[in-house]
Design a protein around this motif. Structure first.
Motif, PDB file in Angstrom:
ATOM      1  N   PHE A 215     -44.737 -39.752  23.786  1.00  0.00           N
ATOM      2  CA  PHE A 215     -45.220 -40.569  24.892  1.00  0.00           C
ATOM      3  C   PHE A 215     -46.270 -39.814  25.713  1.00  0.00           C
ATOM      4  N   LYS A 216     -47.182 -40.580  26.297  1.00  0.00           N
ATOM      5  CA  LYS A 216     -48.140 -39.999  27.237  1.00  0.00           C
ATOM      6  C   LYS A 216     -47.417 -39.693  28.554  1.00  0.00           C
TER       7      LYS A 216
ATOM      8  N   VAL B 207     -47.271 -40.390  31.597  1.00  0.00           N
ATOM      9  CA  VAL B 207     -47.630 -41.274  32.715  1.00  0.00           C
ATOM     10  C   VAL B 207     -46.573 -41.219  33.809  1.00  0.00           C
ATOM     11  N   THR B 208     -45.341 -40.802  33.468  1.00  0.00           N
ATOM     12  CA  THR B 208     -44.279 -40.601  34.450  1.00  0.00           C
ATOM     13  C   THR B 208     -43.582 -39.280  34.132  1.00  0.00           C
ATOM     14  N   SER B 209     -42.756 -38.827  35.040  1.00  0.00           N
ATOM     15  CA  SER B 209     -42.022 -37.579  34.815  1.00  0.00           C
ATOM     16  C   SER B 209     -41.050 -37.717  33.647  1.00  0.00           C
ATOM     17  N   GLY B 210     -40.465 -38.916  33.494  1.00  0.00           N
ATOM     18  CA  GLY B 210     -39.495 -39.127  32.421  1.00  0.00           C
ATOM     19  C   GLY B 210     -40.109 -39.222  31.049  1.00  0.00           C
ATOM     20  N   SER B 211     -41.379 -39.596  30.975  1.00  0.00           N
ATOM     21  CA  SER B 211     -42.041 -39.726  29.677  1.00  0.00           C
ATOM     22  C   SER B 211     -42.869 -38.503  29.309  1.00  0.00           C
ATOM     23  N   ARG B 212     -42.856 -37.472  30.142  1.00  0.00           N
ATOM     24  CA  ARG B 212     -43.721 -36.309  29.900  1.00  0.00           C
ATOM     25  C   ARG B 212     -43.354 -35.587  28.611  1.00  0.00           C
ATOM     26  N   ASN B 213     -42.077 -35.394  28.371  1.00  0.00           N
ATOM     27  CA  ASN B 213     -41.639 -34.677  27.163  1.00  0.00           C
ATOM     28  C   ASN B 213     -40.848 -35.567  26.204  1.00  0.00           C
ATOM     29  N   LYS B 214     -40.966 -36.870  26.371  1.00  0.00           N
ATOM     30  CA  LYS B 214     -40.159 -37.792  25.570  1.00  0.00           C
ATOM     31  C   LYS B 214     -40.747 -37.979  24.176  1.00  0.00           C
ATOM     32  N   ILE B 215     -39.883 -37.890  23.165  1.00  0.00           N
ATOM     33  CA  ILE B 215     -40.262 -38.148  21.775  1.00  0.00           C
ATOM     34  C   ILE B 215     -39.242 -39.115  21.197  1.00  0.00           C
ATOM     35  N   LYS B 216     -39.725 -40.201  20.613  1.00  0.00           N
ATOM     36  CA  LYS B 216     -38.856 -41.250  20.101  1.00  0.00           C
ATOM     37  C   LYS B 216     -39.249 -41.599  18.680  1.00  0.00           C
ATOM     38  N   ILE B 217     -38.282 -42.106  17.917  1.00  0.00           N
ATOM     39  CA  ILE B 217     -38.536 -42.555  16.546  1.00  0.00           C
ATOM     40  C   ILE B 217     -38.558 -44.079  16.527  1.00  0.00           C
ATOM     41  N   PHE B 218     -39.652 -44.642  16.041  1.00  0.00           N
ATOM     42  CA  PHE B 218     -39.759 -46.084  15.854  1.00  0.00           C
ATOM     43  C   PHE B 218     -39.575 -46.388  14.368  1.00  0.00           C
ATOM     44  N   ASN B 219     -38.644 -47.297  14.074  1.00  0.00           N
ATOM     45  CA  ASN B 219     -38.374 -47.652  12.685  1.00  0.00           C
ATOM     46  C   ASN B 219     -38.154 -49.150  12.576  1.00  0.00           C
ATOM     47  N   ASP B 220     -37.951 -49.602  11.355  1.00  0.00           N
ATOM     48  CA  ASP B 220     -37.784 -51.034  11.094  1.00  0.00           C
ATOM     49  C   ASP B 220     -36.321 -51.380  10.822  1.00  0.00           C
TER      50      ASP B 220
END
Length: 259
Positions: free
Chosen positions: A6-7, A9-22
């Motif tokens: 994630f970009k 844009v907020t403190s919570g998204s600064r180091n956030k990494i997520k997996i998007f799947n189907d």
């Protein structure tokens, strides 16, 4: 499967990494599931017996088929689902006799693929057979520790075992950690390794994500007062002044063995 950072844009998204799947994200299969009761670490008297638990989202528990005892009955992968109770995904199998069961989803097993259990099952990903009929060097998962006891070893995301040798009644397998196990050759195992191996790359990004999982904050003992913890108190910042212990004074690290 896409790994997305994630970009900030907020403190919570600064180091956030997520997996998007189907994965399938709609209604779960109700006949093989139940609402999981959560006690928040409290016993039958309401007293906290396990610390740092409480306040999580409601979960549904899926009954997973760790026995794979429907021999010689062909099954088709109907869908692949997310399971909130484990880091590996689940595959919903529709068998030719009309029954549906959940299994741990192996890597490279896709929708509409077929699986089968039994002695004469081919060496294909998702098929289940006895260790006696699996050659050396093939990756396996969901391995039983005793015949008919259900899968015990290699059930988490990205894990697998390898058969390294065999004898008259036993086989020797090596876990992904390097641990060696001697198991009866009539125990069952599934071909392939467990999927969702990128799970360890996920970063939650903020404390609130951890709270939704039911994990409450853990405070260091040296940050407490003397009445709350043996490490507490002292002038300024201190390191406790003694061997690491639990809040009740018991040693929290094992003693060094004499070599």
């Amino acid at each position: 499967m896409v790994l997305f950072k994630f970009k900030p844009v907020t403190s919570g998204s600064r180091n956030k990494i997520k997996i998007f799947n189907d994965l399938y994200k709609f209604k779960f299969f109700k006949k093989n599931s139940k609402i999981l009761k959560f006690n928040a670490g409290r016993n039958n008297r309401g007293v906290i017996s396990v610390r740092h638990l409480g306040g999580r989202l409601k979960r549904k528990y899926r009954y997973v088929d760790f026995f794979r005892n429907k021999d010689n009955i062909l099954g088709v992968v109907e869908r692949i689902e997310y399971d909130p109770n484990r880091n590996s995904n689940l595959s919903l199998i529709l068998y030719s006799d009309g029954e549906r069961r959940y299994i741990i989803s192996p890597k490279n097993l896709f929708i509409s693929n077929t699986v089968i259990s039994g002695i004469y099952s081919p060496l294909k990903i998702g098929n289940n057979l006895y260790l006696k009929y699996i050659p050396l060097g093939i990756k396996i998962h969901c391995v039983e520790s005793r015949p008919g006891g259900g899968a015990v070893y290699s059930r988490s995301a990205g894990s697998y075992c390898t058969i390294i040798s065999g004898s008259l009644n036993f086989v020797v397998i090596m876990l992904k950690s390097g641990l060696i196990k001697k198991i009866n050759f009539m125990c069952r195992a599934t071909i392939g390794e467990v999927g969702n191996s990128e799970h360890f790359l996920i970063k939650l990004g903020k404390a609130g994500s951890k709270r939704r999982l039911g994990i409450r904050p853990t405070v260091r003992g040296v940050a407490m007062n003397p009445i709350d913890h043996p490490h507490g108190g002292g002038e300024g910042k201190s390191s406790g002044g003694r061997d690491p212990v639990s809040p009740w004074g018991r040693l929290s690290k094992p003693l060094k063995k004499n070599v």
